[in-house]
Scaffold this active site. Sequence first.
Site, PDB file in Angstrom:
ATOM      1  N   GLU A 101       0.818  -1.215   0.000  1.00 45.85           N
ATOM      2  CA  GLU A 101       0.000   0.000   0.000  1.00 45.85           C
ATOM      3  C   GLU A 101       0.849   1.261   0.000  1.00 45.85           C
ATOM      4  OE1 GLU A 101      -3.144   2.047   3.168  1.00 45.85           O
ATOM      5  OE2 GLU A 101      -2.965  -0.134   3.048  1.00 45.85           O
ATOM      6  N   GLU A 132      -5.710   6.497  -0.571  1.00 43.62           N
ATOM      7  CA  GLU A 132      -6.024   7.343   0.576  1.00 43.62           C
ATOM      8  C   GLU A 132      -5.518   8.766   0.392  1.00 43.62           C
ATOM      9  OE1 GLU A 132      -3.223   7.204   4.260  1.00 43.62           O
ATOM     10  OE2 GLU A 132      -3.379   5.142   3.552  1.00 43.62           O
ATOM     11  N   ASP A 181     -11.004   6.947  -0.025  1.00 42.71           N
ATOM     12  CA  ASP A 181     -11.377   7.389   1.316  1.00 42.71           C
ATOM     13  C   ASP A 181     -12.496   8.417   1.191  1.00 42.71           C
ATOM     14  OD1 ASP A 181     -11.490   8.886   3.749  1.00 42.71           O
ATOM     15  OD2 ASP A 181      -9.449   8.269   4.251  1.00 42.71           O
ATOM     16  N   HIS A 229      -9.866   3.232   2.941  1.00 38.46           N
ATOM     17  CA  HIS A 229      -8.948   3.627   3.999  1.00 38.46           C
ATOM     18  C   HIS A 229      -9.688   4.275   5.161  1.00 38.46           C
ATOM     19  CE1 HIS A 229      -6.514   7.045   5.743  1.00 38.46           C
ATOM     20  NE2 HIS A 229      -5.729   6.036   6.011  1.00 38.46           N
TER      21      HIS A 229
END
Length: 369
Positions: free
Chosen positions: A223, A249, A272, A299
């Site tokens: 990630e 994110e 997100d 996220h």
Amino acid sequence: MAKITSVEVLQADLKPKVKRTDAVQAFELQETPMVRVTDADGVTGTGYSYTIGTGGSSVVRLLDDHLVPMLLGRDAEDIEAIWRDLFYRVHATTVGALTSIAIAAIDTALWDLRARRAKLPLHKVAGGAKDGIELYYTEGGWLHIPEAELVVEAVRAKERGFGGAKLKVGRPHVAEDVSRIRAVREQVGPAWDIMTDANQGFRLDEAIRRARFYEELDVAWFEEPIHADDVHAHVRLAASTSVPIAVGESMYSLSQFKDYLQQGACSIVQVDVGRIGGVTPWLKVAHLAEAFNVPVCPHFLMELHLPLCCAVPNSRWLEYIPQLDLVTEAGIRIEDGKAMASTEPGLGIAWDWKALEPHIVHRKTHGPS
């Protein structure tokens, strides 16, 4: 028509229950901008977003001075039109984090209001694809945690029914990351997922190098390996490894996700809702990812992402980081390692306003109070 008659802007500061560190930062404080929209029928929708310790006061100032005054008198059902009007009102500061965080607080409030008026839970209003989503655990994987404790936390998470755990990576030498991941893998076995997260801490060459070591440990994903604004570097990294690359994110527009997906720069989308600008663009990103046969694993903000994951068919994992249980009457319901969507109207978040009150550092009402 449900005309908006008043809007309340709040900021609640919530301290993390555990120390949270990664390769580039510490999670100091969840500054939580909140918006409460009330319509002419007296129905109220509550929305929120967050920062991790800086910028919260700037977000609420943007809400109070420029965005919220535009809502009064509008039809609360015109969510798409309102989102676009807000976006273009502050176009000089878009695409950017503070603007997206501010719009997200309004947009989630409008979706909460819509669902409450319909007397339906958000996951039904937004799609109704499923009733639950598998959970993975993050709270035991922070970068400062010693290796032995990391193992204990992972084993405990497995025993509690979680399907995997996230380990932060970015120790000074790759051997340290490998030792930590291997120690966990040896204890949890091969049939349990380990996610890794670098928080944009590497250059391309180092990300390629580390991914080669992570491959043999069968990690579920790598990630944010590189800074999010370098799509080409992610293309090169993805082409160099079998480890799925996860991003999202730190991306703030539908177009950014389009570029990643079109160029094959990621295998997992971690959009997100608090950073993309709310439920409206979140759903667009999720459906765009579905068109590319890419799963969505959002996220943070698990309480809000739970109904969104259950709204779309291509959601795969929900990240377990509890925070709102400090200020809600009940936490999310978990059954056999899955988070189950609330059946209550709205976002499914039962705010405990008495518990929240000591955390509020800003409050302003627009329109009749």
